[in-house]
Design an enzyme around this catalytic site. Structure first.
Site, PDB file in Angstrom:
ATOM      1  N   TYR A 158       3.105   6.904   9.948  1.00 38.81           N
ATOM      2  CA  TYR A 158       2.580   6.015   9.765  1.00 38.81           C
ATOM      3  C   TYR A 158       3.254   4.788   8.928  1.00 38.81           C
ATOM      4  O   TYR A 158       3.335   3.628   9.244  1.00 38.81           O
ATOM      5  CB  TYR A 158       1.385   6.611   8.868  1.00 38.81           C
ATOM      6  CG  TYR A 158       0.285   5.201   8.554  1.00 38.81           C
ATOM      7  CD1 TYR A 158      -1.000   5.362   9.332  1.00 38.81           C
ATOM      8  CD2 TYR A 158       0.476   4.215   7.857  1.00 38.81           C
ATOM      9  CE1 TYR A 158      -2.024   4.456   9.202  1.00 38.81           C
ATOM     10  CE2 TYR A 158      -0.517   3.269   7.581  1.00 38.81           C
ATOM     11  CZ  TYR A 158      -1.755   3.284   8.424  1.00 38.81           C
ATOM     12  OH  TYR A 158      -2.679   2.400   8.195  1.00 38.81           O
TER      13      TYR A 158
ATOM     14  N   TYR B 124      -9.710   5.781   6.694  1.00 45.42           N
ATOM     15  CA  TYR B 124      -9.975   6.152   8.145  1.00 45.42           C
ATOM     16  C   TYR B 124     -11.172   7.295   7.929  1.00 45.42           C
ATOM     17  O   TYR B 124     -10.862   8.381   7.272  1.00 45.42           O
ATOM     18  CB  TYR B 124      -8.699   6.933   8.714  1.00 45.42           C
ATOM     19  CG  TYR B 124      -7.721   5.724   9.190  1.00 45.42           C
ATOM     20  CD1 TYR B 124      -7.635   5.312  10.272  1.00 45.42           C
ATOM     21  CD2 TYR B 124      -6.775   5.238   8.090  1.00 45.42           C
ATOM     22  CE1 TYR B 124      -6.583   4.358  10.731  1.00 45.42           C
ATOM     23  CE2 TYR B 124      -5.944   4.229   8.434  1.00 45.42           C
ATOM     24  CZ  TYR B 124      -5.813   3.821   9.717  1.00 45.42           C
ATOM     25  OH  TYR B 124      -4.810   2.835  10.034  1.00 45.42           O
TER      26      TYR B 124
ATOM     27  N   HIS C 125       0.764  -1.179   0.124  1.00 48.53           N
ATOM     28  CA  HIS C 125      -0.094  -0.124   0.157  1.00 48.53           C
ATOM     29  C   HIS C 125       0.909   1.405  -0.039  1.00 48.53           C
ATOM     30  O   HIS C 125       1.881   1.147   0.894  1.00 48.53           O
ATOM     31  CB  HIS C 125      -0.823   0.107   1.223  1.00 48.53           C
ATOM     32  CG  HIS C 125      -2.009  -0.750   1.091  1.00 48.53           C
ATOM     33  ND1 HIS C 125      -3.351  -0.717   1.790  1.00 48.53           N
ATOM     34  CD2 HIS C 125      -2.383  -1.848   0.214  1.00 48.53           C
ATOM     35  CE1 HIS C 125      -4.226  -1.825   1.611  1.00 48.53           C
ATOM     36  NE2 HIS C 125      -3.521  -2.589   0.780  1.00 48.53           N
TER      37      HIS C 125
ATOM     38  N   LYS D 173       0.660   0.661  15.164  1.00 50.03           N
ATOM     39  CA  LYS D 173       1.942   0.634  15.590  1.00 50.03           C
ATOM     40  C   LYS D 173       2.320  -0.673  16.555  1.00 50.03           C
ATOM     41  O   LYS D 173       3.421  -0.888  16.673  1.00 50.03           O
ATOM     42  CB  LYS D 173       2.116   1.925  16.310  1.00 50.03           C
ATOM     43  CG  LYS D 173       2.143   3.066  15.416  1.00 50.03           C
ATOM     44  CD  LYS D 173       3.546   3.246  14.978  1.00 50.03           C
ATOM     45  CE  LYS D 173       3.337   4.002  13.512  1.00 50.03           C
ATOM     46  NZ  LYS D 173       3.113   3.436  12.241  1.00 50.03           N
TER      47      LYS D 173
ATOM     48  N   PRO E  30      -4.916   0.713  18.183  1.00 45.07           N
ATOM     49  CA  PRO E  30      -4.742   0.565  16.822  1.00 45.07           C
ATOM     50  C   PRO E  30      -5.026   1.440  15.888  1.00 45.07           C
ATOM     51  O   PRO E  30      -4.305   1.135  14.653  1.00 45.07           O
ATOM     52  CB  PRO E  30      -5.816  -0.749  16.806  1.00 45.07           C
ATOM     53  CG  PRO E  30      -6.812  -0.518  17.498  1.00 45.07           C
ATOM     54  CD  PRO E  30      -6.313   0.332  19.095  1.00 45.07           C
TER      55      PRO E  30
END
Length: 400
Positions: A394, A210, A81, A306, A302
């Site tokens: 991220y 998200y 991704h 991480k 979550p």
């Protein structure tokens, strides 16, 4: 033919308590470096290989798995991704990782698959790994020969070690080896949980989504090109049995809503679970000859993806330190282990807090609070600097 591990020796250089990602990756790295180690896991192999956990691997975690020889299936089956999508106020904005991070990416590859790969290699190569071996105590943490006390096959056993690494979680035995008052734990409990589902339907997006919504947060993720993993923010204590499949899909539809013709694909739901949200950091991560790694030392919500990646980072730092000790006799790396890892842990804790509080709706949230969230999300969409900060965190900060 099933491969079984050889009997555990009476002593080893590094005794590892816990056969999750941190313990297994550390054992693999030590084995390849020629350092004796042994892994004790309380549960049976089937349970360990089926534990559903994280599914996003940072660039650094993938690099570590490749260097350990454990990425053959990941490279074949993992989903690469290059970004995520943020949604709020019926708008959508994509964060492109490679352009903002100098080429770093993430992989969708479930923790269950990482564990299967590491277990298979550990057993194939003969490095000691014992399942159904619950540890009752670790004694002598302040001496030069700590001892792990465990049960297996109906008998009690001991394993003398030069060092013991606790990868047995927040409630594990290893933490109790440290005298009371020597460790300090910092915690935050969030006023909501995640309701997660697995569904036999292709993901409705090629990348994770998200979503901020006045109805609460939602996340669109995946386990494979044919299996979707989705989450809803729900009150703590929610019973999955109270939610029908139709209600779940309707709620997800409402929370992912954006202007345009995007639609959420529905399919049979095969699993439902509720995950509490909390943060925890224990300092220091070393006392005497006992070192903590993974969930035994830190837990993150979550939202920032991480948890598994921090565990892998701990294993990499520890492996380097043990290699330095074996090669030069220097304990400098081990002495610095806690400080080295905690810098990265606290950065990850902050990022996870940022993602959580920016995207979730608190029970007592005011219109003012929501406008602040919109302002932050608008800034990420408008500012390359803000977007790069999110992308760098991220995709994963360097280890060590």
């Amino acid at each position: 033919m099933t491969t079984t591990a050889p009997p555990l020796p009476a002593r080893t250089t590094v005794g590892i308590v816990g056969g999750g990602p941190a313990g297994l990756l550390l054992a693999r790295l030590l084995h390849r470096a020629g350092i004796d180690c042994a892994v004790l896991e309380a549960r049976d192999r089937a349970y360990v290989e089926q534990r559903q956990r994280a599914g996003i691997l940072e660039q650094g975690t993938v690099d570590a798995l490749r260097s350990s020889g454990a990425a053959e299936r990941l490279d074949r089956e993992g989903l690469v991704h290059d970004g995520i999508e943020l949604r709020w106020d019926r708008r959508a904005h994509r964060i492109d990782f490679p352009s903002l991070t100098g080429g770093r990416r993430v992989w969708v590859y479930a923790q269950t698959e990482v564990v299967k790969d590491l277990v298979a290699l550990q057993l194939r190569d003969g490095a000691p790994l014992l399942f159904d071996a619950p540890v009752s105590a670790v004694s002598g943490a302040g001496t030069d020969r700590p001892v792990v006390h465990y049960a297996h096959g109906g008998a009690e056993h001991t394993l003398a070690c030069d060092y013991v690494v606790g990868c047995d979680g927040y409630h594990g035995v290893t933490r109790k080896a440290v005298p009371e008052g020597e460790l300090r734990t910092f915690e935050r409990v969030y006023p909501y949980s995640w309701f997660g589902i697995l569904a036999d339907v292709p993901p409705s997006s090629d990348e994770l989504v998200y979503a901020h919504s006045p109805r609460g947060f939602a996340l669109l993720s995946m386990r494979s090109p044919r299996v979707s993993r989705l989450y809803l923010q729900v009150p703590g204590g929610t019973d999955p049995a109270d939610w029908s499949d139709e209600r779940i899909w309707d709620e997800l539809d409402a929370r992912f809503a954006v202007d345009g013709d995007w639609r959420l694909a529905r399919g049979p739901i095969t699993q439902k679970s509720v995950l509490p949200m909390r943060s925890s950091v224990t300092e220091p991560m070393r006392w005497g000859r006992v070192l903590l790694a993974g969930d035994a030392a830190h837990i993150v919500p979550p939202t920032g993806a991480k948890g598994l990646n921090l565990a892998a980072g701990d294993a990499v730092v520890l492996a380097r330190a043990f290699e330095e000790l074996a090669r030069t006799g220097s304990t400098a790396g081990l002495d610095a282990y806690s400080d080295t890892c905690l810098r990265r842990v606290w950065r990850a804790e902050h990022f996870s807090w940022f993602m959580t509080t920016t995207l979730h709706t608190a029970p007592d949230q005011s219109a003012f609070d929501t406008r602040l969230q919109f302002s932050q999300l608008d800034r990420i969409a408008a500012s390359p600097h803000a977007a790069a900060e999110l992308a760098l965190n991220y995709a994963g900060l360097p280890v060590g």
